[in-house]
Design a protein around this motif. Structure first.
Motif, PDB file in Angstrom:
ATOM      1  N   GLY A 101     -14.812 -32.140 -51.089  1.00 19.25           N
ATOM      2  CA  GLY A 101     -15.888 -32.346 -50.291  1.00 19.25           C
ATOM      3  C   GLY A 101     -17.231 -32.386 -51.187  1.00 19.25           C
ATOM      4  O   GLY A 101     -17.086 -32.111 -52.468  1.00 19.25           O
ATOM      5  N   ASN A 102     -18.261 -32.950 -50.573  1.00 16.48           N
ATOM      6  CA  ASN A 102     -19.569 -33.059 -51.184  1.00 16.48           C
ATOM      7  C   ASN A 102     -20.612 -32.232 -50.453  1.00 16.48           C
ATOM      8  O   ASN A 102     -20.326 -32.315 -49.185  1.00 16.48           O
ATOM      9  CB  ASN A 102     -20.269 -34.393 -51.350  1.00 16.48           C
ATOM     10  CG  ASN A 102     -19.278 -35.294 -52.227  1.00 16.48           C
ATOM     11  OD1 ASN A 102     -19.035 -34.795 -53.297  1.00 16.48           O
ATOM     12  ND2 ASN A 102     -18.831 -36.246 -51.717  1.00 16.48           N
ATOM     13  N   PRO A 103     -21.322 -31.493 -51.026  1.00 12.65           N
ATOM     14  CA  PRO A 103     -22.386 -30.748 -50.289  1.00 12.65           C
ATOM     15  C   PRO A 103     -23.332 -31.367 -49.340  1.00 12.65           C
ATOM     16  O   PRO A 103     -23.941 -32.268 -49.706  1.00 12.65           O
ATOM     17  CB  PRO A 103     -23.249 -29.940 -51.403  1.00 12.65           C
ATOM     18  CG  PRO A 103     -22.583 -30.334 -52.552  1.00 12.65           C
ATOM     19  CD  PRO A 103     -21.809 -31.568 -52.498  1.00 12.65           C
ATOM     20  N   VAL A 104     -23.287 -31.091 -47.972  1.00 14.79           N
ATOM     21  CA  VAL A 104     -24.204 -31.396 -47.143  1.00 14.79           C
ATOM     22  C   VAL A 104     -24.611 -30.332 -46.327  1.00 14.79           C
ATOM     23  O   VAL A 104     -23.708 -29.685 -45.732  1.00 14.79           O
ATOM     24  CB  VAL A 104     -23.206 -32.620 -46.002  1.00 14.79           C
ATOM     25  CG1 VAL A 104     -24.234 -33.059 -45.159  1.00 14.79           C
ATOM     26  CG2 VAL A 104     -22.963 -33.629 -46.930  1.00 14.79           C
ATOM     27  N   LEU A 110     -30.733 -25.475 -44.611  1.00 16.01           N
ATOM     28  CA  LEU A 110     -31.561 -26.677 -44.882  1.00 16.01           C
ATOM     29  C   LEU A 110     -31.272 -27.644 -45.944  1.00 16.01           C
ATOM     30  O   LEU A 110     -31.370 -28.809 -45.855  1.00 16.01           O
ATOM     31  CB  LEU A 110     -33.187 -26.025 -45.503  1.00 16.01           C
ATOM     32  CG  LEU A 110     -33.883 -25.307 -44.220  1.00 16.01           C
ATOM     33  CD1 LEU A 110     -35.065 -24.702 -44.715  1.00 16.01           C
ATOM     34  CD2 LEU A 110     -34.205 -26.147 -42.977  1.00 16.01           C
ATOM     35  N   ASP A 111     -30.475 -27.096 -46.957  1.00 17.97           N
ATOM     36  CA  ASP A 111     -29.999 -27.813 -48.155  1.00 17.97           C
ATOM     37  C   ASP A 111     -28.854 -27.331 -48.556  1.00 17.97           C
ATOM     38  O   ASP A 111     -28.676 -25.992 -48.179  1.00 17.97           O
ATOM     39  CB  ASP A 111     -31.230 -28.006 -49.149  1.00 17.97           C
ATOM     40  CG  ASP A 111     -30.873 -29.030 -50.059  1.00 17.97           C
ATOM     41  OD1 ASP A 111     -30.095 -29.890 -50.003  1.00 17.97           O
ATOM     42  OD2 ASP A 111     -31.846 -29.203 -51.029  1.00 17.97           O
ATOM     43  N   ALA A 112     -27.980 -28.012 -49.280  1.00 21.08           N
ATOM     44  CA  ALA A 112     -26.809 -27.596 -49.867  1.00 21.08           C
ATOM     45  C   ALA A 112     -26.706 -28.154 -51.223  1.00 21.08           C
ATOM     46  O   ALA A 112     -26.716 -29.645 -51.196  1.00 21.08           O
ATOM     47  CB  ALA A 112     -25.651 -27.685 -49.082  1.00 21.08           C
ATOM     48  N   GLN A 113     -26.466 -27.567 -52.247  1.00 17.78           N
ATOM     49  CA  GLN A 113     -26.398 -28.207 -53.666  1.00 17.78           C
ATOM     50  C   GLN A 113     -25.592 -27.735 -54.697  1.00 17.78           C
ATOM     51  O   GLN A 113     -25.599 -26.335 -54.564  1.00 17.78           O
ATOM     52  CB  GLN A 113     -27.910 -28.177 -54.458  1.00 17.78           C
ATOM     53  CG  GLN A 113     -28.721 -29.177 -53.641  1.00 17.78           C
ATOM     54  CD  GLN A 113     -29.979 -29.234 -54.271  1.00 17.78           C
ATOM     55  OE1 GLN A 113     -30.071 -29.034 -55.784  1.00 17.78           O
ATOM     56  NE2 GLN A 113     -31.252 -29.576 -53.640  1.00 17.78           N
ATOM     57  N   TRP A 114     -24.961 -28.358 -55.646  1.00 17.06           N
ATOM     58  CA  TRP A 114     -24.222 -27.561 -56.685  1.00 17.06           C
ATOM     59  C   TRP A 114     -25.496 -27.438 -57.767  1.00 17.06           C
ATOM     60  O   TRP A 114     -26.189 -28.400 -57.903  1.00 17.06           O
ATOM     61  CB  TRP A 114     -23.510 -28.731 -57.533  1.00 17.06           C
ATOM     62  CG  TRP A 114     -22.017 -28.956 -56.665  1.00 17.06           C
ATOM     63  CD1 TRP A 114     -21.906 -29.853 -55.950  1.00 17.06           C
ATOM     64  CD2 TRP A 114     -21.235 -27.917 -56.481  1.00 17.06           C
ATOM     65  NE1 TRP A 114     -20.648 -29.815 -55.313  1.00 17.06           N
ATOM     66  CE2 TRP A 114     -20.161 -28.316 -55.386  1.00 17.06           C
ATOM     67  CE3 TRP A 114     -20.979 -26.702 -56.719  1.00 17.06           C
ATOM     68  CZ2 TRP A 114     -18.856 -27.910 -55.174  1.00 17.06           C
ATOM     69  CZ3 TRP A 114     -19.710 -25.979 -56.370  1.00 17.06           C
ATOM     70  CH2 TRP A 114     -18.882 -26.769 -55.545  1.00 17.06           C
TER      71      TRP A 114
END
Length: 143
Positions: A101-104, A110-114
């Protein structure tokens, strides 16, 4: 329904690693709304703590993880100005690897990131969050 803080509330945090990156969310809700943190949340009745870890990562980021491994237990106790307990979470922190998966950003994010591990010190993370991320990374490197 407001939480009852006459006893600690059990929650989880998950250090999800992928290469030299860690998965972080920007919190949508109190406590610490707007701040970067580990994905995680409260355990539901009838759910194992490891099920909670995998569910919370999926709900907040859309990421699937390897089976979570116990990392540490941390208490987050905050007092109101008069000294009474404002809130108390007992946080069971796990370590897991990215599976897919990719962060969503999901329901509580509010945000999701590597985020690159060498950049985490710039985000204003809670000192315990920094510590468990570094602990997870060291363990993943066999140190």
């Amino acid at each position: 329904m407001p939480l009852d803080f006459s006893r600690p509330v059990i929650g989880v945090g998950v250090v999800v690693l992928k290469d030299d990156q860690v998965l972080l969310i920007r919190r949508k809700n109190p406590p610490e709304a707007g701040h970067w943190s580990l994905p995680g949340g409260k355990q539901d009745a009838g759910e194992t703590i490891r099920e909670t870890a995998a569910r919370e990562v999926m709900e907040e980021t859309g990421i699937t993880i390897t089976p979570p491994i116990l990392l540490d237990v941390v208490d987050s106790i905050h007092h109101a100005p008069g000294g009474q307990i404002d809130y108390h979470y007992t946080l069971i922190d796990f370590q897991a690897e990215w599976q897919g998966g990719n962060p969503v950003p999901g329901d509580d994010a509010l945000d999701a990131q590597w985020v690159a591990l060498d950049e985490i010190g710039k985000l204003g993370l809670w000192k315990e969050t920094l510590r468990v991320i570094r602990l997870a990374h060291a363990r993943s490197q066999g140190r």
